[in-house]
Design an enzyme around this catalytic site. Structure first.
Site: not given
Ligand code: OXD
Ligand code: MN
Length: 590
Positions: A80, A208, A217, A237, A259, A261-262, A264-265, A286, A375
């Protein structure tokens, strides 16, 4: 009969406002063809076949990664671009000091020049989409026009795209307009413009992620945050996760972390063996749209239908669900490949890269094999921990909201806000070290309120006031927490193991919500005492837990000073309540 006849209508005849807009864009951009997206699997297969034929996509090893492809973006287009992202409101004050601003007329004129004739020799794709379950009153629709078939493939995974979305638009009338062209992928001719007052987006020059998949976003955060303020809800977010305790109670938690910082985990966390009886269900990884419900609770939907996740670091230890999920039917962007054409990235336990993310023979001198912001795009349905309630039209009720950042020091492992008002200050004060998700220096600490610094579509001062207003409407508000999984010791080693073990911290929060767990009050909020956290089976270094749960008054006095200085930027738009809360903290620090 009427329905059958209706579904046979060509998409271009379903909604007059959409068709009129498509025609205007066609005049401006001069594509050689226009394709309306139905959103069927056959369509996705056909498009994939076309891109494989043109060489834009490459099939990955079909034995180990069936249905997976690799896409390589332009090397100058890998993240981004916050410095090229603008909020274009009539008054600059409304965009606030947190956003780059451009006058809407000037921005439209600039973009018209870029878009004029830009799709000659290209196909214009029309993607109607719905953010949120199609039958949910909380969902909102949009239409993206793009000249990138790669963007189409991503949007088909990330949103509910195609005919049903357009049917909803035809019924409701309103939709967010998103116009996108990759242009020449020239970083000098790249702009991501938002017009919240018109509910529209114009993006040029990048293909991208968040720059180009406009549902994510641009729509679901920047434009939706504006819509949410006028309609009385929150677009955040945040991941949404359901936690079932050994008692059989399920609670939902929404967490805002910057973004990479985990999120998804955490959304797909696997409970450690030493915490038997827990189960974890992913609702989203997200974005959360949060609505006050009639029962006085806050209810959340995930507007997205897929994951656009950071690949490096994904392995069976860090995120086994994601690791399994991306082994089929996944679109990889900017990863490396092995000699037998399997995707490869830093953090995998085996294999080695033959070609790097740019397709060059791998040479460590060129840096990581996979791009740090490479990604995966994959349907949420592929996630083994996908929640059976992820598609519920009314959403899921939220018991706790969690803010967090990546900080070596200052912020303890976890603390609880005194109440909602204090929680808004805690969210507004989030700071984090920057990551590769956005272009720019990595590892610099910056303020990232509610993890929304790059994503709030209006003045943060007004946004915090809106948070306070929403809280005032909740008879049963969620408790608010702050976490920091990234505290380090003097040698730079992480003090907390993170990943699945983070459940221990979430479990304490849920026990607090149920009135069953203790805490000790501190100047910054309530912290668990070491005995309040279940550390059974954790081999923490001696003194680590105490260090993780310590509030250093000297560091915090400095922190409070920095927060005050930051908040002052918002001048008259800053709610007085935040300064009052900060004053209380300062007083208690002594
Ligand atoms: C971000 C994403 O950059 O979710 O926050 O892709
Ligand atoms: Mn994000």
């Amino acid at each position: 009969m009427a329905t059958a006849a209706h579904t046979l209508l060509p998409l271009s005849q379903l909604s007059r406002p959409v068709t009129q807009w498509v025609n205007q864009v066609r005049e401006l951009t001069q594509p050689r063809a226009v394709r309306w997206c139905e959103g069927t699997e056959a369509e996705a297969r056909e498009l994939t076949a076309e891109l494989l034929k043109s060489g834009e996509l490459k099939n990955l090893n079909p034995e180990f990664f069936p249905g997976c492809q690799l896409y390589r973006s332009a090397p100058s287009d890998v993240a981004r671009v916050e410095h090229l992202t603008y909020i274009c409101t009539r008054s600059q004050e409304d965009a606030g000091p947190n956003n780059h601003w451009m006058d809407p007329q000037a921005a439209h004129a600039k973009m018209r020049d870029l878009f004029r004739g830009c799709m000659r020799e290209r196909t214009l794709y029309v993607i109607p989409y719905c953010m949120g379950p199609l039958d949910s009153p909380l969902a909102r629709c949009g239409v993206e026009i793009t000249d990138s078939p790669y963007v189409v493939l991503n949007m088909l995974i990330m949103t509910r795209a195609g005919r049903p979305a357009l049917e909803r638009i035809a019924r409701e009338g309103g939709f967010v307009r998103g116009l996108h062209s990759t242009g020449e992928l020239d970083p000098e001719r790249r702009f991501i413009m938002h017009f919240p007052e018109e509910l529209s987006i114009e993006s040029f020059g990048s293909g991208y992620g968040g720059n180009a998949l406009l549902g994510k976003k641009c729509h679901a955060l920047r434009i939706a945050s504006w819509q949410a303020r006028s309609e009385g809800w929150l677009a955040e977010h945040m991941l949404i996760v359901g936690l079932e305790s050994p008692r059989g109670e399920t609670h939902y938690v929404a967490c805002a972390f910057p973004s990479a910082c985990g999120k998804t985990n955490l959304a797909m966390l696997i409970p450690p063996e030493s915490l038997p009886g827990w189960r974890v269900y992913t609702v989203g990884d997200d974005i959360a749209w949060l609505h006050p419900g009639e029962d006085g609770r806050l209810w959340a939907i995930n507007p997205e239908a897929g994951y656009f996740g950071v690949v490096p670091g994904t392995n069976p230890q860090t995120n086994r669900n994601a690791y399994e999920m991306i082994r089929r039917d996944t679109l990889f962007t900017n990863v490396a490949v092995t000699a037998d054409n399997q995707p490869w990235w830093e953090g995998l336990p085996s294999g080695k890269p033959a070609l790097d993310w740019q397709g060059r023979p791998y040479d460590p001198a060129n840096g990581p094999a996979a791009h740090p912001n490479s990604r995966f795009t994959v349907s949420a349905r592929r996630n083994p921990s996908w929640s059976p309630h992820a598609e519920d039209a009314r959403g899921v009720p939220i018991s706790a909201l969690v803010f967090g950042g990546r900080r070596r020091e200052v912020a303890p492992l976890v603390y609880e806000a005194r109440d909602w008002r204090h929680g808004v200050l805690v969210g507004a004060s989030v700071a984090s070290e920057t990551t590769a998700a956005a272009v720019g220096q990595v590892g610099v600490t910056r303020r990232d309120p509610m993890a929304m610094q790059p994503f709030c579509g209006y003045n943060f001062g007004d946004y915090w006031q809106h948070w306070l207003n929403v809280g005032a409407r909740l008879a049963r508000p969620p408790r608010i927490y702050h976490v920091n999984w990234f505290r380090r010791d003097a040698q730079g080693k992480f003090l907390w193991p993170g990943y699945g073990e983070n459940l221990r911290v979430l479990a304490w929060m849920l026990e607090r919500c149920a009135g069953r767990a203790g805490a000790s009050a501190s100047a910054i909020g309530n912290l668990p005492r070491p005995k309040d956290l279940n550390t059974h089976g954790l081999n923490l270094a001696p003194g680590a837990l105490e260090a993780l749960l310590t509030v250093d008054p000297a560091l915090w006095r400095r922190e409070v000073g920095e927060i005050r200085e930051y908040l002052a930027k918002f001048g008259a738009r800053l709610p007085a309540a935040l300064l009052e809360e900060l004053g209380k903290t300062e007083q208690q620090l002594g």
